[in-house]
Write a protein that holds these residues in place. Structure first.
Motif, short mmCIF file in Angstrom:
data_model
loop_
_atom_site.label_atom_id
_atom_site.label_comp_id
_atom_site.label_asym_id
_atom_site.label_seq_id
_atom_site.Cartn_x
_atom_site.Cartn_y
_atom_site.Cartn_z
N ILE A 55 -8.75 -6.85 -2.80
CA ILE A 55 -8.74 -7.28 -1.39
C ILE A 55 -10.15 -7.21 -0.83
O ILE A 55 -10.61 -8.12 -0.12
N ILE A 56 -10.86 -6.14 -1.16
CA ILE A 56 -12.23 -5.95 -0.67
C ILE A 56 -13.22 -6.86 -1.39
O ILE A 56 -14.16 -7.38 -0.78
N ALA A 109 -7.59 -3.76 10.79
CA ALA A 109 -6.57 -4.68 10.28
C ALA A 109 -5.62 -4.00 9.31
O ALA A 109 -4.43 -4.35 9.22
N SER A 110 -6.10 -2.99 8.57
CA SER A 110 -5.27 -2.33 7.56
C SER A 110 -4.06 -1.63 8.17
O SER A 110 -3.05 -1.41 7.49
N PHE A 111 -4.15 -1.28 9.45
CA PHE A 111 -3.04 -0.59 10.12
C PHE A 111 -1.93 -1.56 10.53
O PHE A 111 -0.84 -1.13 10.91
N PHE A 112 -2.19 -2.84 10.44
CA PHE A 112 -1.20 -3.84 10.84
C PHE A 112 -0.62 -4.61 9.65
O PHE A 112 0.16 -5.54 9.83
N ILE A 113 -1.02 -4.20 8.45
CA ILE A 113 -0.55 -4.86 7.23
C ILE A 113 0.43 -3.95 6.49
O ILE A 113 0.16 -2.76 6.30
N VAL A 124 -7.89 0.73 0.57
CA VAL A 124 -8.54 -0.37 1.28
C VAL A 124 -9.56 0.18 2.28
O VAL A 124 -10.70 -0.33 2.38
N ILE A 125 -9.19 1.22 3.01
CA ILE A 125 -10.10 1.81 3.99
C ILE A 125 -11.34 2.39 3.31
O ILE A 125 -12.47 2.13 3.73
N VAL A 126 -11.13 3.17 2.26
CA VAL A 126 -12.26 3.79 1.56
C VAL A 126 -13.16 2.74 0.92
O VAL A 126 -14.39 2.76 1.06
#
Length: 422
Positions: A55-56, A109-113, A124-126
């Motif tokens: 993804i990144i 955005a990661s909190f809404f997926i 994803v965050i890291v």
């Protein structure tokens, strides 16, 4: 054969052998690092990390809003070293700020997926923080190319891959998938720290870019978007396999089966990375460009024949290097190898020539159309043929994007020359 001989000699004269050697070592070390991770980490857990990483990966080209791409193209048009160094400082400062904005957007955005695999959001965050050091690393490499210092450009590649291999081995051994994630994050950061002083840049100097700011940013933005979409064409297979089959082990299988074909893309990249500044400086020299294109295409046509023959007769043998469990996917491997040829002969060359004449947006449009076709085709072929369906789609699109790029370049290049004469 004289064309090929002259082409290779010119390549070597620009320290291409250093770039080639460093890239070989980099691909080898990256390959070994992937094998190390495969052996040290459970396949399912590794599949989740790879899912998040991919993804990144497709967002990394947009780091700094693509200003490192503008640095290469517009820097090649500048004559004075002072101007090139000033442009580097401008790009570095603005790009760092842009990269931080992108990281913030990814985290939000990661909190809404809703991710299918547990733990994906954390990875994803890291891993989103890779965007900043990756941008700095690419800016440093771009500046070495502008200085015609391909030796140090090659050293950055070698050093980065060495640090990656060592960090993956040590951190994966002790911390498994968490260690592997950290290794991916710190590698470009350490390499950037080692090489930035080698540029001998006076960061206190003042500089005003001698181009239209909007054109400069627009070029980098469209180039980065093109690279994002192009990268997504490779990544989308992994994402759709995970989404449509809901099998993390299949993600790992496809990732490693495609490892060798995608790694072979280094060869045209080596030649283009070595030559891009040179042919951009001479882009209005019609004879030079025509001879370069003929030499390049003939050379890679011969290389492609060899690759097809080897992969056809030795697919299973090659896959045993990875693991005996990959042998049933020999057909998938060969299909991907056929697609690589389309990149070798067409896309690698003409995509960069389009960028060289300042038409980065065309690459973006071509890649966007290919992405839509990829999604449509994979939604039909993956459920029916599994990972072989993903390989079929990818291979066809490699040829499609290459041929379309060629058509567009010659049309726009002839138009550009006529405009210059008129």
């Amino acid at each position: 054969m004289q064309l090929i001989k002259k082409y290779i000699l010119n390549f070597l004269g620009r320290s291409g052998s250093y770039v080639f050697g460093a890239t070989i070592f980099a691909r080898l070390f990256s390959f070994i690092a992937s094998l190390v991770a495969l052996k040290l980490i459970d396949n399912t857990e590794l599949g989740v990390v790879l899912f998040a990483y991919n993804i990144i990966v497709f967002l990394i080209p947009i780091s700094g809003f693509g200003l490192h791409q503008s640095l290469i193209r517009y820097g090649a048009l500048l004559k004075l070293k002072k101007e090139k160094n000033g442009l580097f400082i401008y790009v570095l400062k603005k790009g760092i700020l842009a990269s931080l904005i992108i990281i913030t957007l990814i985290i939000c955005a990661s909190f809404f997926i809703k991710f299918k695999f547990e733990g994906t959001q954390l990875y994803v965050i890291v891993l989103s923080f890779i965007i900043l050091p990756s941008f700095i690393f690419e800016v440093i490499r771009a500046q070495f190319r502008l200085q015609h210092n391909n030796k140090f450009f090659a050293y950055t590649e070698f050093s980065n891959s060495t640090i990656l291999l060592l960090s993956v081995f040590v951190l994966s051994y002790f911390f498994k998938e968490i260690g592997y994630t950290i290794a991916l994050l710190i590698t470009p950061l350490i390499t950037s720290f080692l090489f930035i002083k080698k540029l001998n840049i006076d960061f206190s100097s003042q500089f005003k870019i001698p181009f239209k700011t909007t054109s400069f940013w627009k070029y980098g933005f469209f180039t980065s978007l093109s690279n994002v979409v192009t990268q997504l064409l490779f990544v989308i297979d992994i994402l759709l396999i995970g989404y449509l089959q809901e099998d993390a082990e299949m993600i790992t299988n496809y990732r490693y089966i495609s490892l060798i074909p995608f790694s072979l893309l280094f060869l045209p990249r080596v030649f283009i990375a070595t030559d891009f500044v040179a042919f951009t400086e001479k882009i209005y020299d019609k004879v030079y460009i025509y001879n370069y294109v003929k030499s390049y295409m003939l050379f890679f046509f011969l290389i492609s024949i060899l690759i097809i023959l080897v992969s056809y007769f030795f697919s299973e043998t090659i896959l045993t290097i990875l693991d005996d469990s990959f042998i049933p996917f020999a057909d998938t491997f060969f299909i991907l190898m056929l697609g690589i040829v389309g990149i070798y002969i067409f896309r690698g060359l003409y995509g960069n020539l389009l960028s060289s004449i300042g038409k980065a947006e065309i690459n973006y449009y071509i890649a966007s159309v290919a992405l839509v076709l990829n999604l449509i085709s994979n939604y039909y072929l993956i459920p029916k043929y599994g990972i072989k369906g993903a390989a079929i789609t990818t291979s066809i699109l490699m040829w499609f994007t290459g041929v379309i790029s060629m058509i567009w370049f010659w049309y726009l290049y002839k138009k550009m020359l006529l405009k210059k004469l008129g």
